[in-house]
Design a protein around this motif. Structure first.
Motif, PDB file in Angstrom:
ATOM      1  N   PRO A  55      30.956  42.214  44.240  1.00 11.13           N
ATOM      2  CA  PRO A  55      32.245  43.238  44.458  1.00 11.13           C
ATOM      3  C   PRO A  55      32.327  44.885  44.202  1.00 11.13           C
ATOM      4  CG  PRO A  55      33.201  42.019  43.203  1.00 11.13           C
ATOM      5  CD  PRO A  55      31.952  41.352  43.803  1.00 11.13           C
ATOM      6  N   ASP A  56      32.140  45.671  44.270  1.00 13.21           N
ATOM      7  CA  ASP A  56      32.622  47.071  43.711  1.00 13.21           C
ATOM      8  C   ASP A  56      33.683  47.424  42.895  1.00 13.21           C
ATOM      9  OD1 ASP A  56      30.415  47.331  45.610  1.00 13.21           O
ATOM     10  OD2 ASP A  56      32.246  48.571  47.015  1.00 13.21           O
ATOM     11  N   ALA A  57      34.761  46.610  43.152  1.00 13.64           N
ATOM     12  CA  ALA A  57      35.687  46.090  41.897  1.00 13.64           C
ATOM     13  C   ALA A  57      35.873  45.270  42.213  1.00 13.64           C
ATOM     14  CB  ALA A  57      36.438  47.527  41.654  1.00 13.64           C
ATOM     15  N   GLY A  58      36.912  43.974  40.908  1.00 16.65           N
ATOM     16  CA  GLY A  58      37.163  43.559  40.961  1.00 16.65           C
ATOM     17  C   GLY A  58      37.205  42.151  40.562  1.00 16.65           C
ATOM     18  N   GLU A  59      36.908  41.114  40.343  1.00 14.76           N
ATOM     19  CA  GLU A  59      37.041  39.750  39.540  1.00 14.76           C
ATOM     20  C   GLU A  59      37.774  38.644  40.380  1.00 14.76           C
ATOM     21  OE1 GLU A  59      36.522  38.961  35.588  1.00 14.76           O
ATOM     22  OE2 GLU A  59      39.108  39.470  35.555  1.00 14.76           O
ATOM     23  N   VAL A  60      36.162  37.868  40.248  1.00 12.23           N
ATOM     24  CA  VAL A  60      36.582  35.761  40.818  1.00 12.23           C
ATOM     25  C   VAL A  60      36.472  35.275  40.230  1.00 12.23           C
ATOM     26  CG1 VAL A  60      36.192  34.626  42.441  1.00 12.23           C
ATOM     27  CG2 VAL A  60      36.052  36.674  43.383  1.00 12.23           C
ATOM     28  N   LEU A  61      37.450  34.213  39.889  1.00 11.59           N
ATOM     29  CA  LEU A  61      37.713  33.286  38.238  1.00 11.59           C
ATOM     30  C   LEU A  61      37.651  31.546  39.205  1.00 11.59           C
ATOM     31  CD1 LEU A  61      39.751  34.738  35.836  1.00 11.59           C
ATOM     32  CD2 LEU A  61      37.787  34.895  35.883  1.00 11.59           C
ATOM     33  N   ILE A  62      36.452  30.806  39.534  1.00 10.19           N
ATOM     34  CA  ILE A  62      36.651  29.900  39.981  1.00 10.19           C
ATOM     35  C   ILE A  62      37.488  28.854  38.223  1.00 10.19           C
ATOM     36  CG2 ILE A  62      35.536  28.572  40.815  1.00 10.19           C
ATOM     37  CD1 ILE A  62      34.339  30.017  42.970  1.00 10.19           C
ATOM     38  N   ASP A  63      38.396  28.395  38.643  1.00  7.97           N
ATOM     39  CA  ASP A  63      38.396  27.412  37.568  1.00  7.97           C
ATOM     40  C   ASP A  63      38.527  27.705  36.488  1.00  7.97           C
ATOM     41  OD1 ASP A  63      39.327  25.323  38.590  1.00  7.97           O
ATOM     42  OD2 ASP A  63      37.034  23.609  38.531  1.00  7.97           O
TER      43      ASP A  63
END
Lengths: 258, 327
Positions: A55-63
């Protein structure tokens, strides 16, 4: 802890924003359907959520772990992904296609550990593919092939399952069959996120709907909370009637909104 | 089933190499060949077997194996049964680079110059093809890029031939274009072998990813494949193996398409399990073709590459005409 959490995902390609500030969470046991018109950024959002796109910005959390920090194998052990179905390159037998779902555990067709073989057997049973194991994939009907792909994803036995239009181009009976399999996969304790185009199917099976328009999430909630005539007109540009029926709603589409 | 296929093919390959030792212009009885192999026989027999027949047969086997395995790996990566070092222009470019070195007399600088030049050509061509394939995702474009690359290499080769200072250089160049394993020595084999072994090892180590690619690139990433690493490994492995094969025998086409095509049904169409039997069958095909070349009573010996193309090109047309080319 949520199985998947996205925070402010933003992504643009060639100067055009495809996804803007998308945040949502997925909980175990829930079938979430992502709906929105063509070009609203659904597929891009899925790929961002899985960490296949940066992503250009933001984040993803898996577990709870940042997805971009995971190795492809580690990520695949947490999230199974069904992209829009494309023909297989080779007419492999069904058993071998499903076995590829165990790739992240070091398995390959013809070399499965006992644990891998058991997972494959469970996936075959769940998708009612017993008797198809030795069939070449190119001899299957569209509905059978869709079940094979789903079984491949289920064989990974991940806490998260993400699918992009798994029922596109299937006849109504197969659409409902596959949708039921997704619902069953969710109610076994997975978090399931899938893009669906058929709104009646979404109204019938989704535990939760995420509505997208022009790259933004415009609504997020249960079918009863979010499925309304005004929203259908605004997001999809259709003139529809929404009536409460039983535990859910029934949907009648009259035509394009005037 | 795969194990049995491999065992049968390995046995057949060993048998073909033995046959290649038995047959030739000097008639030798099987007993004399066997004692020569054990270095027990007449010095003349030992010379024929150890200096002429064995290196030639091994060169054919090794070149066929490298091309068969490279073809199988490229087909798995590009998800296309027509991908092959010859069709994609990889062999032609490798041969061109090798000829270039010969033309300017650089090959005298050291025994590794020639194999390195061929490998550089093969890697350059594989890279161009892979970039084109990944940009367009169209099988037709891919084949067209390969044809363009082959034509361009052929044009440059023709230019070098045109400017050849003497008939000996010209004859050398023709050998490179047509492909042959005649007069190969153990020294030639030894210089190509390390590159070939590294290429094959890279391909074998990463072959599991080829099976995942059967699902399509996006789904392959989904099941945990590191796509960039897989592409790099196949380009590097196929480039090294093909380049080494070309440095040994010149450009020999179609082995890499025929061998995988024939064994695919026996390994359940699994692109990963395809690699080893394709290599074995590729070696077998070239050893047998080379025996044919040696036995045919023609005035000037047929070149192996010519025979391979005579058998392989119709099979290529057959595979292409059965459709499934455009995906």
């Amino acid at each position: 802890m949520s199985v998947l959490e996205t925070r402010g995902l933003t992504y643009s390609a060639e100067g055009r924003p495809l996804v803007e500030d998308a945040s949502f969470r997925l909980e175990p046991g829930e079938l979430t359907m992502l709906i929105g018109p063509n070009g609203s950024g659904k597929s891009t959002l899925l790929r961002l959520a899985l960490g296949l796109l940066a992503p250009d910005a933001g984040e993803v959390l898996i577990d709870g772990a940042g997805v971009r920090g995971l190795s492809p194998m580690a990520r695949a052990r947490k999230a199974a992904y069904l992209p829009q179905t494309r023909p297989l390159a080779w007419p492999m037998p069904v058993r071998d296609v499903i076995a590829l779902g165990r790739f992240a555990y070091g398995a390959a067709p013809g070399q499965l550990s006992a644990e891998d073989a058991a997972a494959v057997a469970r996936a075959i049973a769940a998708c009612r593919l017993a008797g198809f194991e030795s069939r070449a994939a190119d001899t299957l009907s569209g509905g059978e092939l869709a079940r094979v792909h789903l079984a491949r994803a289920l064989a990974a036995e991940t806490p998260l399952l993400v699918a992009d239009e798994p029922v596109a181009a299937l006849d109504p009976r197969y659409q409902h069959e596959v949708a039921q399999l997704f619902a069953a996969a969710a109610h076994e304790g997975r978090a399931v996120l899938t893009v669906v185009h058929d709104l009646t199917l979404a109204a019938r099976y989704a535990d939760r709907l995420i509505w997208m328009k022009d790259g933004r999430i415009v609504a997020d909630g249960s079918v009863a909370e979010t499925m309304a005539a005004e929203r259908l007109a605004e997001v999809f540009g259709i003139d529809a009637e929404v009536m409460p029926s039983g535990s859910g709603v029934s949907l009648t589409v009259a035509g394009p909104a005037r | 089933m795969t194990a049995r296929t491999n065992a049968l093919l390995a046995l057949a390959l060993a048998g073909a190499i033995l046959l290649a030792l038995l047959l030739g212009s000097v008639p030798l009885s099987p007993m004399r060949v066997l004692s020569a192999l054990g270095l027990q026989g007449h010095p003349g027999d030992t010379l024929v077997v150890w200096q002429i027949r064995l290196p030639r047969a091994l060169a054919a086997a090794v070149v066929g194996a490298a091309l068969g395995m490279s073809g199988a790996a490229l087909q798995g990566l590009l998800r296309n049964p027509l991908a092959e070092p010859g069709i994609l222009g990889v062999s032609a470019t490798a041969a061109l680079f090798a000829t270039f070195v010969l033309f300017f007399g650089l090959a005298g600088a050291g025994p590794l110059v020639l194999p390195l030049a061929a490998i550089a050509g093969a890697l350059a061509a594989t890279l161009v093809v892979a970039i084109a394939a990944l940009r367009t995702r169209s099988a037709v474009t891919l084949i067209l890029v390969g044809i363009g690359l082959s034509s361009f290499s052929a044009a440059l080769m023709a230019l070098l031939m045109n400017l050849a200072p003497n008939p000996f250089t010209l004859a050398d160049m023709i050998n490179w274009t047509l492909g042959t394993v005649a007069n190969r020595s153990f020294a030639d084999l030894a210089y190509a072998a390390p590159f070939l072994a590294i290429g094959a090892a890279i391909l074998l180590a990463t072959r599991r990813g080829l099976a995942a690619l059967a699902l399509g690139e996006e789904a392959a990433e989904g099941v945990g494949l590191d796509l960039r690493r897989q592409r790099l490994a196949v380009i590097l492995g196929a480039g090294l193996a093909t380049g080494a094969a070309v440095s040994l025998a010149g450009a020999i086409g179609f082995v890499g398409i025929v061998a995988p095509h024939l064994v695919r049904p026996f390994v359940g169409y699994d692109p990963a399990r395809l690699l080893v039997p394709s290599a074995l069958l590729g070696g077998l095909v070239l050893v047998l073709a080379d025996i044919g070349v040696r036995l045919l009573p023609t005035d000037s010996e047929l070149r192996l590459g010519v025979v391979a193309a005579l058998i392989g090109a119709p099979i290529f047309v057959w595979i292409a005409a059965r459709g499934r080319l455009v995906r």
